[in-house]
Design an enzyme around this catalytic site. Sequence first.
Site, PDB file in Angstrom:
ATOM      1  N   ASP A  16      24.017  22.840  22.230  1.00 10.92           N
ATOM      2  CA  ASP A  16      23.863  23.515  20.945  1.00 10.92           C
ATOM      3  C   ASP A  16      24.694  22.712  19.943  1.00 10.92           C
ATOM      4  O   ASP A  16      25.924  22.767  19.955  1.00 10.92           O
ATOM      5  CB  ASP A  16      24.397  24.957  21.076  1.00 10.92           C
ATOM      6  CG  ASP A  16      24.355  25.722  19.758  1.00 10.92           C
ATOM      7  OD1 ASP A  16      24.103  25.101  18.705  1.00 10.92           O
ATOM      8  OD2 ASP A  16      24.580  26.953  19.799  1.00 10.92           O
ATOM      9  N   TYR A  21      28.525  30.729  21.122  1.00 15.40           N
ATOM     10  CA  TYR A  21      28.085  31.647  20.063  1.00 15.40           C
ATOM     11  C   TYR A  21      27.795  33.036  20.646  1.00 15.40           C
ATOM     12  O   TYR A  21      27.304  33.160  21.785  1.00 15.40           O
ATOM     13  CB  TYR A  21      26.815  31.037  19.453  1.00 15.40           C
ATOM     14  CG  TYR A  21      26.111  31.909  18.463  1.00 15.40           C
ATOM     15  CD1 TYR A  21      26.622  32.101  17.186  1.00 15.40           C
ATOM     16  CD2 TYR A  21      24.919  32.543  18.798  1.00 15.40           C
ATOM     17  CE1 TYR A  21      25.966  32.897  16.271  1.00 15.40           C
ATOM     18  CE2 TYR A  21      24.249  33.342  17.890  1.00 15.40           C
ATOM     19  CZ  TYR A  21      24.784  33.513  16.625  1.00 15.40           C
ATOM     20  OH  TYR A  21      24.134  34.311  15.732  1.00 15.40           O
ATOM     21  N   ARG A  74       0.348  29.637  16.530  1.00 11.86           N
ATOM     22  CA  ARG A  74       1.368  29.842  17.554  1.00 11.86           C
ATOM     23  C   ARG A  74       1.502  28.626  18.473  1.00 11.86           C
ATOM     24  O   ARG A  74       2.548  28.372  19.044  1.00 11.86           O
ATOM     25  CB  ARG A  74       1.059  31.117  18.360  1.00 11.86           C
ATOM     26  CG  ARG A  74       2.162  31.507  19.345  1.00 11.86           C
ATOM     27  CD  ARG A  74       2.074  32.968  19.798  1.00 11.86           C
ATOM     28  NE  ARG A  74       0.730  33.382  20.078  1.00 11.86           N
ATOM     29  CZ  ARG A  74       0.038  33.070  21.178  1.00 11.86           C
ATOM     30  NH1 ARG A  74       0.601  32.364  22.126  1.00 11.86           N
ATOM     31  NH2 ARG A  74      -1.206  33.491  21.342  1.00 11.86           N
TER      32      ARG A  74
HETATM   33  C1  LIG Z   1      23.707  30.910  14.344  1.00 12.19           C
HETATM   34  C2  LIG Z   1      23.942  30.215  15.626  1.00 12.19           C
HETATM   35  C3  LIG Z   1      23.082  30.367  16.727  1.00 12.19           C
HETATM   36  C4  LIG Z   1      21.903  31.312  16.739  1.00 12.19           C
HETATM   37  O1  LIG Z   1      20.935  30.937  15.840  1.00 12.19           O
HETATM   38  P1  LIG Z   1      19.948  32.021  15.162  1.00 12.19           P
HETATM   39  O2  LIG Z   1      19.147  31.174  14.242  1.00 12.19           O
HETATM   40  O3  LIG Z   1      20.821  33.029  14.472  1.00 12.19           O
HETATM   41  O4  LIG Z   1      19.163  32.635  16.237  1.00 12.19           O
HETATM   42  C5  LIG Z   1      23.359  29.647  17.887  1.00 12.19           C
HETATM   43  N1  LIG Z   1      24.423  28.852  17.982  1.00 12.19           N
HETATM   44  C6  LIG Z   1      25.272  28.680  16.951  1.00 12.19           C
HETATM   45  C7  LIG Z   1      26.433  27.769  17.132  1.00 12.19           C
HETATM   46  C8  LIG Z   1      25.078  29.367  15.752  1.00 12.19           C
HETATM   47  O5  LIG Z   1      25.955  29.214  14.753  1.00 12.19           O
END
Ligand SMILES: *Cc1c(COP(=O)(O)O)cnc(C)c1O
Length: 393
Positions: free
Chosen positions: A184, A112, A59
Amino acid sequence: MTPIPNLTTRAARAGAHSPPGRALPLAPALHQTTVNTYPDLAALHRVLDGEEDGQVYYRFGHYNGQVLERAVADLEGATDAVATASGMAALTGIVLALVEAGGHVVADRNAYGGTRHLLDVDLPRLGIETTLVDAADLAEVERALTRRTGLLLVEALTNPTVRVPDLPALVDLAAGFGATVAVDATFAGPALFRPLDHGADLVWHSIPKYLGGHSAAMGGIVAGDSGLVDLVRQSVVSLGATLGPFDAWMALLGLKTLPLRMRAHTQGAAVVAEFLAGHPAVARVHHPSLPGHPHATTAARLYPDGTGGMLSFELAGGRPAVDELIRRLGPAIPLSPSLADVATTLVHPATTTHRSLPPDELAALGITEGLIRLSVGVEDPADLVAELGAALG
Ligand SMILES: *Cc1c(COP(=O)(O)O)cnc(C)c1O
């Protein structure tokens, strides 16, 4: 003389101390172990004290996670990275590391769905205030930022209309308020866009999308300056959101071909976008390669090599036409509620990725009943055009 243990004992110890040998494997080894062993306490303490690289308990970090973290940090131009159990675990780790009760987060309302849920439901419960903005509207972002704002959350490219926020301008605004900027970049990836080069503090990804690329490896990752990443790592370890070794190992295999895949995704999406834009059954196409896109100029400046495989288009026939197209395209281009696979897939945002949003907000985001999001894969674009053309009639 050392006594030879019996078979039960030897079975329990099988492979535990196999030396690496002289011939190193070309593909990284998979170390699927939850814990490591040390010859003496001093050696363990050197790792616990951070004087020496190594792994203790999974972890806190493990071999395959560290191999992936170093590779992603290198591609993102970061000094460190931390791998997490999912993309959402990456975001949760960032927020909990950098914002506390009474704090404030500004985020793009185009984010998202899972991100929106964290912002709309979970953070208010923890006493963290969030303000949603259109990150492409700099004046709105400036009005939302305050001295209390700990974090500005934006997406490199948004879902499903592929909007392109002006990251360098957002970074300048956030700097005026001392807010950390986390991007992101799941829809882009470091082969096309490196947020840290544009002044962002942290970049994060959902691994199943472009980084992994084959819809097999699960996970998330956060990269940035080692001081900030260390704070995020502490949150991730406390949350118990560490990525497992096997997923880290698979993600690394995917990562090796990321630049090659992104070139093919980008080229295919441009061809498909142009074809769809000229088709009479299609009312509208959202893709930054098309001159009518509201952020075509920003995209050309920030994404000199193109924006990858994501696009969306609106069928003139609305929802009935959507159902018919999905029926005709499957299984060549299947309905699949994710993205970024090497194979082309589609979703209906209004009833899947954005189903929790009220109708007025869907309308404001341009998500109509006739909208389809296409994740263009690495197939021959001519085949995709032929299949879409046949199914559109
Ligand atoms: C899929 C996605 C997420 C979330 O990721 P997970 O791996 O499903 O938790 C966040 N941002 C974007 C743009 C995504 O496409």
